[in-house]
Design a protein around this motif. Structure first.
Motif, PDB file in Angstrom:
ATOM      1  N   ASN A  45      37.384  34.657  29.841  1.00  0.00           N
ATOM      2  CA  ASN A  45      37.581  36.031  29.336  1.00  0.00           C
ATOM      3  C   ASN A  45      38.921  36.624  29.801  1.00  0.00           C
ATOM      4  O   ASN A  45      39.044  37.838  30.001  1.00  0.00           O
ATOM      5  N   LEU A  46      39.922  35.762  29.929  1.00  0.00           N
ATOM      6  CA  LEU A  46      41.212  36.238  30.452  1.00  0.00           C
ATOM      7  C   LEU A  46      42.062  36.938  29.387  1.00  0.00           C
ATOM      8  O   LEU A  46      43.066  37.568  29.718  1.00  0.00           O
ATOM      9  N   GLN A  47      41.696  36.792  28.122  1.00  0.00           N
ATOM     10  CA  GLN A  47      42.355  37.542  27.043  1.00  0.00           C
ATOM     11  C   GLN A  47      43.873  37.355  27.054  1.00  0.00           C
ATOM     12  O   GLN A  47      44.634  38.296  27.226  1.00  0.00           O
ATOM     13  N   HIS A  48      44.251  36.112  26.860  1.00  0.00           N
ATOM     14  CA  HIS A  48      45.655  35.704  26.945  1.00  0.00           C
ATOM     15  C   HIS A  48      46.540  36.286  25.853  1.00  0.00           C
ATOM     16  O   HIS A  48      47.754  36.284  25.974  1.00  0.00           O
ATOM     17  N   VAL A  49      45.943  36.745  24.765  1.00  0.00           N
ATOM     18  CA  VAL A  49      46.745  37.117  23.592  1.00  0.00           C
ATOM     19  C   VAL A  49      47.414  38.479  23.724  1.00  0.00           C
ATOM     20  O   VAL A  49      46.902  39.379  24.390  1.00  0.00           O
ATOM     21  N   LYS A  50      48.589  38.584  23.108  1.00  0.00           N
ATOM     22  CA  LYS A  50      49.241  39.890  22.962  1.00  0.00           C
ATOM     23  C   LYS A  50      49.877  39.910  21.573  1.00  0.00           C
ATOM     24  O   LYS A  50      50.462  38.916  21.150  1.00  0.00           O
ATOM     25  N   LYS A  90      46.490  35.793  36.168  1.00  0.00           N
ATOM     26  CA  LYS A  90      46.784  36.814  37.179  1.00  0.00           C
ATOM     27  C   LYS A  90      46.097  38.152  36.875  1.00  0.00           C
ATOM     28  O   LYS A  90      46.140  39.072  37.684  1.00  0.00           O
ATOM     29  N   ASP A  91      45.477  38.251  35.700  1.00  0.00           N
ATOM     30  CA  ASP A  91      44.710  39.454  35.364  1.00  0.00           C
ATOM     31  C   ASP A  91      43.251  39.329  35.807  1.00  0.00           C
ATOM     32  O   ASP A  91      42.442  40.221  35.545  1.00  0.00           O
ATOM     33  N   ALA A  92      42.922  38.213  36.436  1.00  0.00           N
ATOM     34  CA  ALA A  92      41.511  37.938  36.750  1.00  0.00           C
ATOM     35  C   ALA A  92      40.839  39.091  37.516  1.00  0.00           C
ATOM     36  O   ALA A  92      39.756  39.544  37.132  1.00  0.00           O
ATOM     37  N   GLU A  93      41.496  39.586  38.552  1.00  0.00           N
ATOM     38  CA  GLU A  93      40.875  40.656  39.356  1.00  0.00           C
ATOM     39  C   GLU A  93      40.609  41.893  38.485  1.00  0.00           C
ATOM     40  O   GLU A  93      39.537  42.496  38.546  1.00  0.00           O
ATOM     41  N   ARG A  94      41.616  42.255  37.689  1.00  0.00           N
ATOM     42  CA  ARG A  94      41.509  43.453  36.839  1.00  0.00           C
ATOM     43  C   ARG A  94      40.366  43.317  35.827  1.00  0.00           C
ATOM     44  O   ARG A  94      39.688  44.293  35.504  1.00  0.00           O
ATOM     45  N   ASP A 106      27.800  39.971  41.818  1.00  0.00           N
ATOM     46  CA  ASP A 106      27.799  40.316  43.246  1.00  0.00           C
ATOM     47  C   ASP A 106      29.119  39.881  43.889  1.00  0.00           C
ATOM     48  O   ASP A 106      29.906  39.148  43.293  1.00  0.00           O
ATOM     49  N   GLU A 107      29.320  40.349  45.133  1.00  0.00           N
ATOM     50  CA  GLU A 107      30.597  40.124  45.847  1.00  0.00           C
ATOM     51  C   GLU A 107      30.945  38.638  45.937  1.00  0.00           C
ATOM     52  O   GLU A 107      32.093  38.244  45.711  1.00  0.00           O
ATOM     53  N   ILE A 108      29.931  37.810  46.228  1.00  0.00           N
ATOM     54  CA  ILE A 108      30.189  36.369  46.416  1.00  0.00           C
ATOM     55  C   ILE A 108      30.569  35.719  45.081  1.00  0.00           C
ATOM     56  O   ILE A 108      31.549  34.962  44.992  1.00  0.00           O
ATOM     57  N   SER A 109      29.832  36.033  44.027  1.00  0.00           N
ATOM     58  CA  SER A 109      30.139  35.462  42.702  1.00  0.00           C
ATOM     59  C   SER A 109      31.518  35.914  42.233  1.00  0.00           C
ATOM     60  O   SER A 109      32.274  35.140  41.637  1.00  0.00           O
ATOM     61  N   TYR A 110      31.836  37.186  42.507  1.00  0.00           N
ATOM     62  CA  TYR A 110      33.149  37.712  42.124  1.00  0.00           C
ATOM     63  C   TYR A 110      34.251  36.904  42.817  1.00  0.00           C
ATOM     64  O   TYR A 110      35.168  36.399  42.168  1.00  0.00           O
TER      65      TYR A 110
END
Ligand SMILES: Cc1cc2nc3c(=O)[nH]c(=O)nc-3n(C[C@H](O)[C@H](O)[C@H](O)COP(=O)(O)O)c2cc1C
Length: 208
Positions: A45-50, A90-94, A106-110
């Motif tokens: 689900n990183l949504q690479h497209v622009k 690099k957008d993974a966290e967002r 949950d925190e661990i899965s994240y």
């Protein structure tokens, strides 16, 4: 929905040879398409497209003159550069943080998901990042064309453009790979592309 079934829509979509000149597509109409395009699948689900939409007439002519000489760029309502982000990981966290905040993760899965994503992209390197950009942007582009058709617009996917010149012309960052050009407009009824020969299923599908 302009078509009564998905099959009808699939059959109606064709690559336009040319468009009727002088038809405007508004940002609102384009955003209606993009609002559905956002549901396209993408790896992690990183949504690479622009999408870089060239709607302004002067810019479109400049683009045609310098990077894409096909006539339909001139008659199109917009010329759209589909870009793939090679650094989408690099957008993974967002992308995953809201799911953590909502308790969907949950925190661990994240933490594990973020770690897996970085390990995969950085571990496999530049070629993989480029493949991923192209793969994911292409899937989105196909969705764009079908959704556009459903909303009454015709399109043509095009490799007929110079990617390097396009990057310079529109100051596209190196992280972004120009994957495809899509022209959009209303097909010229006097210049309709007939459906080309398709290989039968038995020729392009193999079961093992
Ligand atoms: C990656 C890709 C690049 C293409 N490039 C061009 C192009 O530069 N100019 C053009 O007129 N059509 C282009 N096409 C359209 C194809 O010619 C068209 O999809 C094919 O002939 C089948 O026709 P249909 O899409 O109407 O079924 C391209 C299609 C794809 C998928």
């Amino acid at each position: 929905m302009a078509y009564s079934s998905f099959n009808e829509l699939i059959n109606a979509r064709k690559s336009s040879n040319n468009f009727l000149e002088g038809i405007e597509i508004t940002e609102e109409q384009l955003n209606e398409i993009f609002t559905e395009v956002m549901l396209a699948p993408s790896c992690f689900n990183l949504q690479h497209v622009k999408y870089l939409v060239i709607k302004d007439k002067t810019m479109k002519e400049l683009f045609r003159d310098k990077a894409s000489p096909q006539y339909k760029v001139h008659t199109s309502s917009a010329a759209i550069i589909v870009l793939g982000n090679k650094k989408a990981y690099k957008d993974a966290e967002r992308i995953y943080e809201p799911m953590k905040m909502l308790g969907m993760l949950d925190e661990i899965s994240y933490a594990k998901t973020i770690q897996d994503i970085y390990a995969m992209y950085e571990g496999r390197g530049e070629n993989f990042m480029r493949d991923e950009a192209i793969r994911n942007a292409s899937i989105s582009a196909m969705m764009f064309m079908l959704i556009a058709k459903d909303k009454g617009w015709d399109t043509c996917p095009m490799m007929g453009f110079n990617a390097e010149v396009t990057k310079k012309l529109f100051h596209i960052e190196d992280d972004y790979e120009p994957v495809l050009l899509i022209t959009i407009g209303k097909e010229d009824p006097n210049n309709i592309r007939l459906r080309g020969y398709r290989k039968p299923v038995g020729e392009f599908v193999e079961y093992i």
